[in-house]
Every structure is written in C-alpha cells, then in structure tokens.
Scaffold this motif. Structure first.
Motif, PDB file in Angstrom:
ATOM      1  N   UNK A  80     -46.474  12.441 -19.269  1.00 34.57           N
ATOM      2  CA  UNK A  80     -46.165  13.711 -19.917  1.00 34.57           C
ATOM      3  C   UNK A  80     -46.174  14.832 -18.878  1.00 34.57           C
ATOM      4  N   UNK A  81     -45.355  15.845 -19.111  1.00 36.33           N
ATOM      5  CA  UNK A  81     -45.399  17.020 -18.243  1.00 36.33           C
ATOM      6  C   UNK A  81     -46.684  17.787 -18.537  1.00 36.33           C
ATOM      7  N   UNK A  99     -50.641  19.621 -22.443  1.00 35.45           N
ATOM      8  CA  UNK A  99     -51.384  20.725 -23.066  1.00 35.45           C
ATOM      9  C   UNK A  99     -51.166  20.721 -24.573  1.00 35.45           C
ATOM     10  N   UNK A 100     -49.933  20.493 -25.003  1.00 40.62           N
ATOM     11  CA  UNK A 100     -49.663  20.423 -26.437  1.00 40.62           C
ATOM     12  C   UNK A 100     -50.393  19.250 -27.076  1.00 40.62           C
ATOM     13  N   UNK A 132     -53.126  18.008 -26.386  1.00 40.68           N
ATOM     14  CA  UNK A 132     -54.565  18.275 -26.474  1.00 40.68           C
ATOM     15  C   UNK A 132     -54.906  19.465 -27.370  1.00 40.68           C
ATOM     16  N   UNK A 133     -53.908  20.238 -27.780  1.00 38.78           N
ATOM     17  CA  UNK A 133     -54.120  21.432 -28.598  1.00 38.78           C
ATOM     18  C   UNK A 133     -54.679  21.049 -29.960  1.00 38.78           C
ATOM     19  N   UNK A 134     -55.707  21.751 -30.415  1.00 42.37           N
ATOM     20  CA  UNK A 134     -56.409  21.374 -31.639  1.00 42.37           C
ATOM     21  C   UNK A 134     -55.833  21.979 -32.913  1.00 42.37           C
ATOM     22  N   UNK A 135     -55.040  23.022 -32.827  1.00 44.85           N
ATOM     23  CA  UNK A 135     -54.553  23.696 -34.030  1.00 44.85           C
ATOM     24  C   UNK A 135     -53.221  23.168 -34.523  1.00 44.85           C
ATOM     25  N   UNK A 136     -52.707  23.829 -35.554  1.00 43.44           N
ATOM     26  CA  UNK A 136     -51.385  23.507 -36.088  1.00 43.44           C
ATOM     27  C   UNK A 136     -50.326  23.956 -35.089  1.00 43.44           C
ATOM     28  N   UNK A 137     -49.150  23.355 -35.175  1.00 43.07           N
ATOM     29  CA  UNK A 137     -48.103  23.728 -34.232  1.00 43.07           C
ATOM     30  C   UNK A 137     -46.729  23.467 -34.819  1.00 43.07           C
ATOM     31  N   UNK A 138     -45.769  24.248 -34.387  1.00 46.84           N
ATOM     32  CA  UNK A 138     -44.360  24.038 -34.673  1.00 46.84           C
ATOM     33  C   UNK A 138     -43.711  23.714 -33.340  1.00 46.84           C
ATOM     34  N   UNK A 166     -46.333  12.007 -30.684  1.00 45.57           N
ATOM     35  CA  UNK A 166     -47.031  10.715 -30.812  1.00 45.57           C
ATOM     36  C   UNK A 166     -48.291  10.714 -29.946  1.00 45.57           C
ATOM     37  N   UNK A 167     -48.227  11.284 -28.756  1.00 48.35           N
ATOM     38  CA  UNK A 167     -49.416  11.386 -27.899  1.00 48.35           C
ATOM     39  C   UNK A 167     -50.487  12.211 -28.599  1.00 48.35           C
ATOM     40  N   UNK A 168     -50.064  13.287 -29.230  1.00 51.25           N
ATOM     41  CA  UNK A 168     -51.020  14.139 -29.955  1.00 51.25           C
ATOM     42  C   UNK A 168     -51.600  13.393 -31.155  1.00 51.25           C
ATOM     43  N   UNK A 169     -50.760  12.691 -31.902  1.00 54.17           N
ATOM     44  CA  UNK A 169     -51.237  11.942 -33.062  1.00 54.17           C
ATOM     45  C   UNK A 169     -52.215  10.840 -32.663  1.00 54.17           C
TER      46      UNK A 169
END
Length: 88
Positions: free
Chosen positions: A4-5, A10-11, A13-19, A33-36
């Motif tokens: 990943x770049x 960073x995305x 690992x981000x804990x909040x909601x995101x668009x 998928x990495x975040x999930x």
C-alpha cells in the motif's frame, strides 16, 4: 496487505468513518479490504461494519475480495455490504 502507498496505509489504519473517492484503478477496493482486515480482527461480538457503494458490480467485487481475504464474517448480519439504495 502489502504494497500500500503511505496514503492508503494511513487510511487503512484510520479509526473513524470515511468516504472514499478516487479514480478507477487507484486501489480503493484493495485499501478498503486492508482496513476491513484490521477492523474485523478487533470487532466486538454482535457488531458489524457497513460498506456502501453506488454500483452492484463494486459490491460484488467487495464480496469476492472479502471471501479471498477470509473475511466471510463481514458478509453476514450484523454487517452490511451493498448499494446505497439497498441500505436505505
């Protein structure tokens, strides 16, 4: 997920909601998928996640990639993976 770049990492690992909005081929699905994967490992019992998309083809791709990443638990209740129309 490897490769990943810095911004994608960073995305993930981000804990909040995101668009997430980016051009085709930018790695959106891979990054989500990495975040999930990270979220699923720490998800309390009887909690789920929601992944919303504008198109059925994107939803189908997410489902396939979740299965490939052994995230089948996110494809069942109480999680939701579908289009905005299906969610509403």
């Amino acid at each position: 997920i490897q490769g990943l770049t810095g911004e994608q990492e960073a995305f993930s690992q981000y804990a909040g909601s995101a668009f997430v909005h980016a051009c085709p081929g930018a790695g959106k699905t891979r990054t989500i998928i990495a975040r999930l994967t990270r979220i699923a490992a720490a998800l309390p019992a009887r909690h789920g996640v929601a992944v919303l998309s504008f198109t059925n083809s994107a939803v189908d791709e997410f489902r396939e990639r979740c299965r490939a990443a052994a995230l089948d638990s996110l494809l069942r209740h109480p999680s939701f993976m579908g289009t905005l129309d299906a969610f509403v």
